[in-house]
Design an enzyme around this catalytic site. Sequence first.
Site, short mmCIF file in Angstrom:
data_model
loop_
_atom_site.label_atom_id
_atom_site.label_comp_id
_atom_site.label_asym_id
_atom_site.label_seq_id
_atom_site.Cartn_x
_atom_site.Cartn_y
_atom_site.Cartn_z
N CYS A 89 0.71 -1.14 0.05
CA CYS A 89 0.24 -0.01 0.11
C CYS A 89 0.84 1.31 -0.05
O CYS A 89 0.33 2.35 -0.37
CB CYS A 89 -1.04 0.07 1.15
SG CYS A 89 -2.27 -1.25 1.19
N GLN A 157 -4.56 -8.85 5.84
CA GLN A 157 -4.74 -7.45 6.35
C GLN A 157 -5.95 -7.45 7.35
O GLN A 157 -6.08 -6.61 8.33
CB GLN A 157 -4.82 -6.53 5.18
CG GLN A 157 -6.11 -6.94 4.43
CD GLN A 157 -6.25 -5.79 3.43
OE1 GLN A 157 -5.92 -4.71 3.62
NE2 GLN A 157 -6.95 -6.19 2.08
N ARG A 212 -19.76 9.45 1.32
CA ARG A 212 -21.24 9.18 1.45
C ARG A 212 -22.01 9.91 2.32
O ARG A 212 -22.21 9.87 3.53
CB ARG A 212 -21.56 7.77 1.89
CG ARG A 212 -21.14 6.82 0.90
CD ARG A 212 -21.31 5.15 1.62
NE ARG A 212 -21.01 4.09 0.49
CZ ARG A 212 -19.87 3.55 0.34
NH1 ARG A 212 -18.90 3.78 1.43
NH2 ARG A 212 -19.62 2.51 -0.38
N HIS A 339 -9.21 4.00 -1.10
CA HIS A 339 -7.74 3.18 -1.02
C HIS A 339 -7.24 2.71 -2.46
O HIS A 339 -7.27 1.51 -2.59
CB HIS A 339 -7.77 2.31 0.04
CG HIS A 339 -6.18 2.11 0.17
ND1 HIS A 339 -5.03 2.53 -0.29
CD2 HIS A 339 -5.91 0.90 1.04
CE1 HIS A 339 -4.08 2.02 -0.14
NE2 HIS A 339 -4.45 0.91 0.84
N CYS A 369 0.45 2.06 6.72
CA CYS A 369 0.34 0.59 6.71
C CYS A 369 0.55 -0.17 5.51
O CYS A 369 0.05 0.21 4.40
CB CYS A 369 -0.65 -0.20 7.87
SG CYS A 369 -2.19 -0.15 7.11
N GLY A 371 1.53 -4.12 3.69
CA GLY A 371 1.94 -5.56 3.30
C GLY A 371 3.18 -5.98 4.01
O GLY A 371 4.36 -5.32 3.66
#
Length: 384
Positions: A89, A157, A212, A339, A369, A371
Amino acid sequence: MPEAYIIDALRTPVGRRGGGFAQTHPADLGAHVIRSVVRRGDFDPAAIDDVIFGCLDQIGSQAGDIARTCALAAGLPESVPGVTIDRQCGSSQQAVHFAAQAVMSGTADLIVAGGVQKMSQFPILCAFGAGEPYGATDPWTGSQGWQERYGDQEISQFRGAEMIAEKWGLERSVMEEFALESHRRALTAQKEGRFDAEIIPFDKVTADEGPRPDTTREKMAGLKTLIPGGRLTAAVSSQISDASSAMLIASEQAVRTHGFTPRARIHHLSVRGADPVMMLAAPIPATEHALKKAGLTIDDIDLVEINEAFASVVLAWQADIGADPARVNVNGGAIALGHPLGATGTRLMTTLLNELERTGGRYGLQTMCEGGGQANVTIIERLG
């Protein structure tokens, strides 16, 4: 040491899964921000030393070094190379680090760093499944060294986020309130036009599609947990998205040669590792390391962008680092905005830079964060 400057930073809107970018080729998505950065900089693109892009799940139209494909699709001279990197990420944040390090070492003067991801077409971890015909369905099974160290326990995750929620005692209701606030902040930012200077519309998509206005605590409370008996739901998780983002990183020589006016400089960059099983708690030790190396405290930081992979990640980080929530993700985060994996790093940094300029802040810190239990940290200093 020579400086690395941020000359410009742009991004596309973040498209929702199946939304405005669902039919867009990822190379065209990435090409759009590259072309836009060059056009706004008004310089000869042949001067670009490299294009460094982050992208995960590099299969199909995201395979074959998509950074190079994006550069060519953007119309850059064939002499300009491109390289695609994967630090999960944090890939496009790492792209900025590699670009800055090249500039600071004197081996490059001008680099486009960014990332692209089309999750509508290529779901997260689809590269794992792509290996199945070849006898491999994940990166760990069958590795003797991995098995001896970590056994055959689940690595994901989702499990990492649940482990964090449990360790830090984060109840579902607290995470849902955090998620609702992310939407509130994002909607306010949109209403006030805070993203207007950083977004380059593309394919008729003009604004982020994720926030939203109809989200409520009651709706969140009615969702099923991601795992039986767990605390997390889709509402407190980052949204699946499509987007691209890019920054122009320049040396002092390039600034003089092209007459650029730098918007910020890279004050600090680092990356640290932590437990790969809990995985998502690495921003905590990484931030502590970065602040110590930079000779700063969290109170010296005017604004923070920490990726909202899950609400538990940010809440645990805030608790341990002692950051003021009013300075963290002030325009919402990935729970509301999405993301797009390989593009998120420079999306966050683009928003961070623009918000520092809007508010007059000096230092901005970004972390996320990743992986494998890793986390990049970048501290930028606004100029001007």
